[in-house]
Design a protein around this motif. Sequence first.
Motif, PDB file in Angstrom:
ATOM      1  N   ASP A 227       0.772  -1.224  -0.118  1.00 25.04           N
ATOM      2  CA  ASP A 227      -0.029   0.024  -0.061  1.00 25.04           C
ATOM      3  C   ASP A 227       0.791   1.298  -0.041  1.00 25.04           C
ATOM      4  O   ASP A 227       0.116   2.312   0.009  1.00 25.04           O
ATOM      5  CB  ASP A 227      -0.926   0.053   1.279  1.00 25.04           C
TER       6      ASP A 227
ATOM      7  N   PRO B 206       3.862  -1.562   4.863  1.00 16.86           N
ATOM      8  CA  PRO B 206       3.130  -2.102   3.942  1.00 16.86           C
ATOM      9  C   PRO B 206       3.017  -3.712   4.269  1.00 16.86           C
ATOM     10  O   PRO B 206       2.031  -4.279   3.872  1.00 16.86           O
ATOM     11  CB  PRO B 206       3.966  -1.930   2.726  1.00 16.86           C
TER      12      PRO B 206
ATOM     13  N   THR C 284       0.175  -4.197   6.745  1.00 15.01           N
ATOM     14  CA  THR C 284      -1.145  -3.873   6.193  1.00 15.01           C
ATOM     15  C   THR C 284      -1.403  -5.023   5.184  1.00 15.01           C
ATOM     16  O   THR C 284      -2.762  -5.454   5.294  1.00 15.01           O
ATOM     17  CB  THR C 284      -1.074  -2.804   5.307  1.00 15.01           C
TER      18      THR C 284
ATOM     19  N   SER D 175      -4.949  -8.023   5.394  1.00 12.71           N
ATOM     20  CA  SER D 175      -6.000  -7.990   4.460  1.00 12.71           C
ATOM     21  C   SER D 175      -6.225  -9.351   3.793  1.00 12.71           C
ATOM     22  O   SER D 175      -5.479 -10.178   3.372  1.00 12.71           O
ATOM     23  CB  SER D 175      -5.373  -7.072   3.049  1.00 12.71           C
TER      24      SER D 175
ATOM     25  N   LEU E 294      -7.603  -7.290  -0.680  1.00 11.98           N
ATOM     26  CA  LEU E 294      -6.559  -6.663  -1.079  1.00 11.98           C
ATOM     27  C   LEU E 294      -6.555  -6.460  -2.597  1.00 11.98           C
ATOM     28  O   LEU E 294      -6.112  -5.639  -3.203  1.00 11.98           O
ATOM     29  CB  LEU E 294      -5.502  -7.827  -0.928  1.00 11.98           C
TER      30      LEU E 294
ATOM     31  N   ASP F  93      -8.112  -3.029  -3.325  1.00  7.53           N
ATOM     32  CA  ASP F  93      -7.121  -2.025  -3.007  1.00  7.53           C
ATOM     33  C   ASP F  93      -6.049  -2.087  -4.220  1.00  7.53           C
ATOM     34  O   ASP F  93      -6.114  -0.866  -4.774  1.00  7.53           O
ATOM     35  CB  ASP F  93      -6.333  -2.185  -1.811  1.00  7.53           C
TER      36      ASP F  93
ATOM     37  N   ARG G  45      -5.325   1.302  -6.811  1.00  4.15           N
ATOM     38  CA  ARG G  45      -3.945   1.466  -7.101  1.00  4.15           C
ATOM     39  C   ARG G  45      -3.478   1.519  -8.650  1.00  4.15           C
ATOM     40  O   ARG G  45      -2.727   2.453  -9.097  1.00  4.15           O
ATOM     41  CB  ARG G  45      -2.998   0.634  -6.200  1.00  4.15           C
TER      42      ARG G  45
ATOM     43  N   GLY H  55       4.590   1.013  -3.896  1.00  2.00           N
ATOM     44  CA  GLY H  55       4.168  -0.171  -2.800  1.00  2.00           C
ATOM     45  C   GLY H  55       4.936  -0.219  -1.635  1.00  2.00           C
ATOM     46  O   GLY H  55       4.236  -0.364  -0.448  1.00  2.00           O
TER      47      GLY H  55
END
Length: 397
Positions: free
Chosen positions: A67, A72, A75, A79, A84, A87, A91, A305
């Motif tokens: 992320d 990261p 996170t 997820s 994920l 997300d 991105r 990322g």
Amino acid sequence: MLITARRVLTGSGTYLEDGAVLVEGDSITEVGPRTRLADRADGTHLAFPDATVVPGLIDAHVHLAFDGGGEPVATLAESSDERLLQDMRRRAEQLLLSGVTMVRDLGDRGGLAFRLDEEISQGGTPGPRIVAAGTPATPPGGHCYFLGGEVSGVAEVRDLVRRNLATGAGVIKAMVTGGGLTKDGPKSWQSQFSTEELQALVDEAHQAGVPVAAHAHGADGIAAAVDAGVDTIEHCTWMTSDGFDLRRDVLKKIIDQGIVVCPAVSPHWQMLPKFFGEERAAAMFALVREMAEAGAKLVAGTDAGVQRAGFDGLVPALAFYKHLGLPNSRILDMATADAAGALGLGEKTGRIAPGLIADLLVVDGDPLDDLSALRHVRTVIAAGRVHGPDSPAQKEQ
């Protein structure tokens, strides 16, 4: 669809003034003067009389599963796959709207990048097309072991490569050295694979006609990756236990063998002296300059990322190479034609020419004169599909 503009970048450092690009479906069919192609428009005409058309940008090193926040890895661990993937869709759209029409994803979890690329290819999700590595190879407890690619021994290495290829990998990723993202793993300068394991990985990928990207910070790991015949070296920071050691004999092999270097520069590269110290950061910058001046082929990537590396940072990262003294034409090549070549797609994208995929970026200003013009996105066209912020372009039906 016809796109006309004040300038169209048709080659390295070369503009066609008052030019036009004719697109049919997802392909470029003709490029030429506006006056010659104006009557060829059959449908949409996007006119940008004060703007520049360049090839869509390519970020050759991203991780859509991370992320870009302060933690990261944590996170990611929290997820679910469905969260994920959602997300990752967001991105991908962020990348696209910043002018990036293709990325190379060098390590995700559970093959989600393959799923996302399929959605994008079918037009259901906006984003750049993805050349994905799938699960990166690493030894037990090695760098990014939490992505699921732990292997030990030649047989396991070959098996992982085959599984990634079967899932659709367009590149194979090997974590040749440790890395800072894995806090409990080997140090960045430490090598992770035996000669036999690394050679097996490269051989297995090359038998399938797929390139190998080697994550390699350490000088020993870089040398081992070169000897194994990898296609790209990621980071290539020449680290040792107590500093840096650019081995000129190894650099000569990199150049002679046509191995591409992707330094994966952070969009916030100007902050590196604060994090590493002025002297260490200056040494790191000098290494990249020396590789460039020696003739190594460099391509642009951001490591999007990882910590402090968001998904709209390619253009800020390109400013690093301007800081080193590289000409704007070469920097643009690094993010377009040269990057496409490193991905094995040089005959399909990365340039504005008939027969290639219609990946185009329209920006205000002249990026050959001022690289920051790439920040001023008017329209993004990815595989013939028009995206981007509301554009003042005149549209004629």
